[in-house]
Design a protein around this motif. Structure first.
Motif, mmCIF file in Angstrom:
data_model
loop_
_atom_site.group_PDB
_atom_site.id
_atom_site.type_symbol
_atom_site.label_atom_id
_atom_site.label_comp_id
_atom_site.label_asym_id
_atom_site.label_seq_id
_atom_site.Cartn_x
_atom_site.Cartn_y
_atom_site.Cartn_z
ATOM 1 N N GLN A 104 0.695 -1.188 0.126
ATOM 2 C CA GLN A 104 0.114 -0.043 -0.054
ATOM 3 C C GLN A 104 0.844 1.287 0.010
ATOM 4 O O GLN A 104 2.061 1.216 0.442
ATOM 5 C CB GLN A 104 -0.878 -0.059 1.162
ATOM 6 C CG GLN A 104 -0.313 0.293 2.528
ATOM 7 C CD GLN A 104 -1.388 0.382 3.814
ATOM 8 O OE1 GLN A 104 -2.153 -0.553 3.859
ATOM 9 N NE2 GLN A 104 -1.029 1.359 4.476
ATOM 10 N N PHE A 105 0.415 2.345 -0.271
ATOM 11 C CA PHE A 105 1.102 3.618 -0.229
ATOM 12 C C PHE A 105 0.128 4.539 -0.045
ATOM 13 O O PHE A 105 -1.140 4.421 -0.223
ATOM 14 C CB PHE A 105 1.595 4.010 -1.674
ATOM 15 C CG PHE A 105 0.335 3.997 -2.906
ATOM 16 C CD1 PHE A 105 -0.103 5.588 -3.156
ATOM 17 C CD2 PHE A 105 -0.236 3.250 -3.485
ATOM 18 C CE1 PHE A 105 -1.062 5.861 -3.923
ATOM 19 C CE2 PHE A 105 -1.116 3.166 -4.455
ATOM 20 C CZ PHE A 105 -1.659 4.493 -4.616
ATOM 21 N N GLY A 106 0.324 6.042 0.598
ATOM 22 C CA GLY A 106 -0.484 6.716 0.873
ATOM 23 C C GLY A 106 0.376 8.310 0.878
ATOM 24 O O GLY A 106 1.497 8.424 0.863
ATOM 25 N N ALA A 107 -0.520 9.271 0.632
ATOM 26 C CA ALA A 107 0.080 10.456 0.880
ATOM 27 C C ALA A 107 -0.828 11.341 1.636
ATOM 28 O O ALA A 107 -2.208 11.662 1.398
ATOM 29 C CB ALA A 107 0.217 11.188 -0.441
ATOM 30 N N THR A 108 -0.216 12.405 2.631
ATOM 31 C CA THR A 108 -1.102 13.213 3.234
ATOM 32 C C THR A 108 -0.498 14.635 3.094
ATOM 33 O O THR A 108 0.515 14.946 3.425
ATOM 34 C CB THR A 108 -1.224 12.858 4.810
ATOM 35 O OG1 THR A 108 -1.671 11.731 5.091
ATOM 36 C CG2 THR A 108 -1.826 13.918 5.583
ATOM 37 N N VAL A 148 -5.570 16.658 3.298
ATOM 38 C CA VAL A 148 -6.162 15.604 2.520
ATOM 39 C C VAL A 148 -5.092 14.357 2.622
ATOM 40 O O VAL A 148 -3.873 14.543 2.259
ATOM 41 C CB VAL A 148 -6.081 16.255 0.923
ATOM 42 C CG1 VAL A 148 -6.591 15.089 -0.040
ATOM 43 C CG2 VAL A 148 -7.109 17.555 0.992
ATOM 44 N N THR A 149 -5.669 13.210 2.865
ATOM 45 C CA THR A 149 -5.065 11.842 2.709
ATOM 46 C C THR A 149 -5.695 11.254 1.585
ATOM 47 O O THR A 149 -6.768 10.958 1.489
ATOM 48 C CB THR A 149 -5.108 11.324 4.101
ATOM 49 O OG1 THR A 149 -4.591 12.129 4.979
ATOM 50 C CG2 THR A 149 -4.463 10.060 4.050
ATOM 51 N N ALA A 150 -4.764 10.440 0.774
ATOM 52 C CA ALA A 150 -5.261 9.603 -0.257
ATOM 53 C C ALA A 150 -4.243 8.398 -0.198
ATOM 54 O O ALA A 150 -3.078 8.395 0.316
ATOM 55 C CB ALA A 150 -4.998 10.288 -1.664
ATOM 56 N N TYR A 151 -4.900 7.004 -0.658
ATOM 57 C CA TYR A 151 -4.190 5.720 -0.427
ATOM 58 C C TYR A 151 -4.648 4.979 -1.417
ATOM 59 O O TYR A 151 -5.847 4.977 -1.882
ATOM 60 C CB TYR A 151 -4.031 5.497 1.111
ATOM 61 C CG TYR A 151 -5.681 5.219 1.503
ATOM 62 C CD1 TYR A 151 -6.156 3.712 1.326
ATOM 63 C CD2 TYR A 151 -6.338 6.083 2.357
ATOM 64 C CE1 TYR A 151 -7.149 3.515 1.815
ATOM 65 C CE2 TYR A 151 -7.754 5.653 2.644
ATOM 66 C CZ TYR A 151 -8.067 4.383 2.342
ATOM 67 O OH TYR A 151 -9.560 4.139 2.718
ATOM 68 N N GLY A 152 -3.858 3.800 -1.445
ATOM 69 C CA GLY A 152 -4.681 2.777 -2.417
ATOM 70 C C GLY A 152 -3.564 1.686 -1.938
ATOM 71 O O GLY A 152 -2.317 1.797 -1.714
ATOM 72 N N GLY A 153 -3.820 0.381 -2.490
ATOM 73 C CA GLY A 153 -2.930 -0.701 -2.312
ATOM 74 C C GLY A 153 -3.704 -1.985 -2.984
ATOM 75 O O GLY A 153 -4.879 -1.908 -3.355
ATOM 76 N N ASN A 154 -3.064 -2.981 -2.670
ATOM 77 C CA ASN A 154 -3.430 -4.359 -3.001
ATOM 78 C C ASN A 154 -3.078 -5.608 -2.244
ATOM 79 O O ASN A 154 -2.086 -5.364 -1.353
ATOM 80 C CB ASN A 154 -2.581 -4.610 -4.607
ATOM 81 C CG ASN A 154 -3.197 -6.148 -4.759
ATOM 82 O OD1 ASN A 154 -2.239 -7.029 -4.672
ATOM 83 N ND2 ASN A 154 -4.211 -6.100 -5.631
ATOM 84 N N ARG A 155 -3.895 -6.392 -1.934
ATOM 85 C CA ARG A 155 -3.775 -7.331 -1.138
ATOM 86 C C ARG A 155 -4.267 -8.662 -1.771
ATOM 87 O O ARG A 155 -5.230 -8.885 -2.288
ATOM 88 C CB ARG A 155 -4.800 -7.154 0.315
ATOM 89 C CG ARG A 155 -4.406 -8.340 1.336
ATOM 90 C CD ARG A 155 -5.323 -8.008 2.574
ATOM 91 N NE ARG A 155 -5.184 -9.076 3.597
ATOM 92 C CZ ARG A 155 -4.158 -9.002 4.507
ATOM 93 N NH1 ARG A 155 -3.373 -7.951 4.654
ATOM 94 N NH2 ARG A 155 -4.063 -9.901 5.405
#
Length: 704
Positions: free
Chosen positions: A292-296, A308-315
């Motif tokens: 996963q990754f994220g940015a704030t 503003v926080t955005a994130y995404g990922g794969n499991r």
């Protein structure tokens, strides 16, 4: 002795409290802890009308492996974290009795790391994704205030990693211990060209305490901090977790636990190998690959702030489960092998303003949180011919989508001795299933859950050293997608499940009873209707139903003391009366909720040399008995009390800092049940905790 656990707990409490009276004159002033949980902005926990505790970096790394959150959270009242000695199923984390029913993973408690949810929009989370090696602190919020975080019931556990160091620093550590436990960790930190960086990589391996419980876990983490202007800040994080073929020892019956706590359950249907366990025959295991990754981004406008926080990922998960021949026929709906590929992403944007109103200060936070998870899920038989533990015929093929949209607002008005808080969050959670395996019928469909959560709270400052507060909220908890997979003992999706609605009330006090001695106390009540309970559980598959009303009433007490001459002490005590307030089926009114101890205790007495070069501590952990199923007729998991000891040392040589530690857990080699699998149809409820075990660790850090 009628209540041996209670007696040992009381003795441990007295031992831990003794120095408070003995050397009270030498107590030093404590620092007031600043937290983010509860208000989404920096706030002193002492002035927050909520039950919240902070576990700092020193406690997280107190002579520990730093692999399981259970290591750090044992000292928090109201929270019970059970290490199942099963890395295929993660920890059991419960807050005020919420979350104990989870067959795997964490539910009922929201998990957050660096502002990014580790809990999916349906309420299911994984604590294994927490990186404890770089943790600066963990905030644990319980009670009504946690309702403003959306779909869950019990609380919020939020981890924050430390900030990059100003000077470049590299560190390596190694820990080894009983049952083949070994962990190697390396990290680096610093700033270059206006960018702060923090990177970490670790490998953990264990042969396992229980039979068929070996595991290997690789973790990686990276954090970049940039300040484009003097009023803005951007934080980017990325992390990964990989576990290949993590063995699942499964639960066992009471007779098996009594015979040998480390043993697996014998498969009595296996005529070819009559002594082979179910876990061995089906080679039960799980592989996990999570990234996963994220940015704030934060922009300040004077006292106001946009975040503003955005994130995404794969499991990706492949899990091989067990089942006996007697249960094979009704469960062929999905087979014994789970294979899913999940993409998840989300965003949380909020605006915070600070204004003057009626002679006081008004702080307002308004925001919108959106999240989505999309699973491509398949199920296979876990046998080919007479060979088990292999991927066989396809039995399930579908796409599962869960989305949530939650606008929220929270206000806080402070004037003189008064702090008034109010909040509102509207949650909408949508489930959608597209069935692509139609030979057993079409299970396509969907459902949605909507709920508006109100919160009110008030805190009154009686004196600079004593605050009292009260708060109330009405929260909700949807079934997770996993809890909706089965109807009864093998049917398709259970779209008839309803969310559990709970009314939370809390009254508490926070006091500095002496310079350096802080006391937090809270009493609470939660009434829940349509509580989600286990309907049937077998071979790794668990179905759920809505029960009648439940009642939780209890109290929490924590005492933290910095004592003179290098001594310190901590006590955390919880009492919880959790029952079915109405009967249903074969469950009579007044039955205890399974998996929930009536009392929990943690006590610690420590000493550290003035320069911080040496330190020792003695810990006591105790829990009362727990029931394994709703009728309370099965053998309970008995209460227990264990004692642990640790010693630490550190040395400084120029830019080098060396550290060593030794830990002894369960000093008196107590056999006890560490966790229970609630409602297992085969009565394999029990998961053993380790007997006496040890850890040794060393680390070397160099700062350029």
């Amino acid at each position: 002795m009628k209540h041996p656990v209670l007696r040992r707990t009381t003795i441990a409490a007295l031992c831990a409290c003794w120095p408070l009276a003995a050397i009270a004159d030498e107590i030093r002033n404590p620092m007031n802890v600043v937290v983010v949980s509860g208000t989404r902005a920096e706030h002193t926990s002492f002035d927050l009308p909520a039950a919240i505790d902070v576990v700092d970096a020193a406690q997280i790394g107190a002579a520990q492996l730093r692999v399981n959150a259970s290591e750090a959270l044992a000292a928090v009242p109201g929270i019970v974290v059970r290490n199942r000695e099963n890395y295929a199923q993660d920890l059991q984390i419960s807050s005020r009795g919420f979350g104990t029913r989870s067959a795997f993973g964490v539910r009922g408690v929201r998990l957050v790391a660096d502002g990014i949810p580790a809990t999916m929009p349906d309420g299911q989370g994984q604590a294994a994704t927490f990186n404890l090696d770089l943790a600066e602190r963990i905030e644990v919020l319980r009670g009504p205030f946690s309702a403003l975080y959306g779909n869950h019931s019990g609380g919020v556990v939020q981890l924050f990693t430390r900030e990059p160091t100003d000077r470049p620093t590299v560190e390596a550590s190694f820990t080894g211990g009983s049952f083949g436990q070994r962990k190697l960790d390396t990290n680096a930190s610093g700033r270059s060209g206006g960018i702060g960086y923090l990177i970490d990589a670790s490998r953990f391996e264990t042969d396992g305490y229980r039979d068929h419980s070996a595991a290997t876990r690789d973790q990686a983490y990276a954090k970049l901090v940039v300040e484009p202007t003097s009023t803005s800040r951007l934080v980017i994080t990325a992390s990964g977790l990989r576990q290949d073929d993590t063995q699942d020892p499964l639960g066992v019956t009471w007779d098996t636990f009594r015979r040998d706590p480390r043993a697996g359950e014998i498969d009595t249907t296996d005529t070819r190998s009559p002594q082979r366990t179910l876990a061995e025959r089906y080679d039960t295991r799980k592989s996990i690959d999570h990234q996963q990754f994220g940015a704030t981004f934060e922009q300040r406008f004077g006292k106001d702030r946009l975040q503003v926080t955005a994130y995404g990922g794969n499991r990706r998960v492949i899990q091989y489960q067990s089942f006996s021949r007697g249960f094979q026929a009704p469960l062929t709906h999905s087979g014994g092998v789970i294979d899913f590929d999940r993409d998840f992403y989300g965003i949380d944007a909020n605006w915070r303003t600070v204004r003057t109103l009626a002679g006081g200060t008004l702080r307002t936070t308004a925001g919108l949180e959106m999240a989505s998870s999309k699973d491509a899920r398949q199920g296979f038989e876990n046998f080919i011919g007479n060979t088990f533990g292999v991927k066989g015929n396809l039995r399930r093929d579908e796409n599962n989508d869960v989305t949530s949209v939650d606008p929220y607002v929270q206000v806080e008005w402070e004037r003189d001795q008064w702090v008034l808080t109010g909040g509102l969050r509207h949650s909408r959670v949508d489930f959608d299933v597209e069935d692509q395996y139609l030979s057993n019928g079409n299970d396509s469909g969907g459902t949605d859950f909507r709920h508006t959560t109100p919160l009110v709270g008030v805190l009154y400052k009686i004196s600079p050293t004593l605050n009292v507060y009260a708060s109330a909220a009405r929260g909700f908890e949807t079934p997770t997608m996993n809890e909706s997979f089965y109807s009864g003992t093998g049917g398709g999706f259970n779209f008839a499940l309803k969310p559990a609605i709970g009314t939370h009330l809390e009254v508490g006090a926070k006091a500095m009873v002496a310079s350096g001695v802080r006391v937090n106390a809270a009493v609470f009540q939660v009434k829940t209707k349509d509580e989600l309970v286990v309907d049937a559980s077998s071979g790794g598959r668990t179905s759920y139903r809505n029960a009648s009303a439940t009642l939780r009433q209890g109290g929490e007490l924590s005492v933290d003391a910095e004592l003179g001459a290098g001594w310190n002490a901590r006590i955390a005590m919880s009492m919880l009366h959790a029952i079915y307030d109405e009967g249903f089926g074969a469950v009579p009114k007044g039955s205890r909720l399974p998996g929930v101890p009536k009392s929990s205790f943690y006590g610690e007495l420590g000493w550290k040399e003035a320069a911080g070069r040496y330190g020792v501590a003695l810990e006591t952990v105790a829990n009362s008995k727990v029931y394994a199923e709703d009728t309370n007729t099965a053998q309970t998991a008995p209460g227990y009390a264990v004692v642990n000891a640790r010693v630490q040392a550190s040395q400084q040589f120029g830019g080098w800092r060396l550290r060593q530690f030794a830990r002894l857990n369960n000093l008196f080699d107590r056999d006890y049940v560490g966790s229970v699998i609630v409602g297992d149809a085969n009565r394999r409820y029990y998961e053993a905790a380790p007997g006496s075990n040890w850890l040794l660790g060393v680390s070397a850090q160099y700062q350029f």
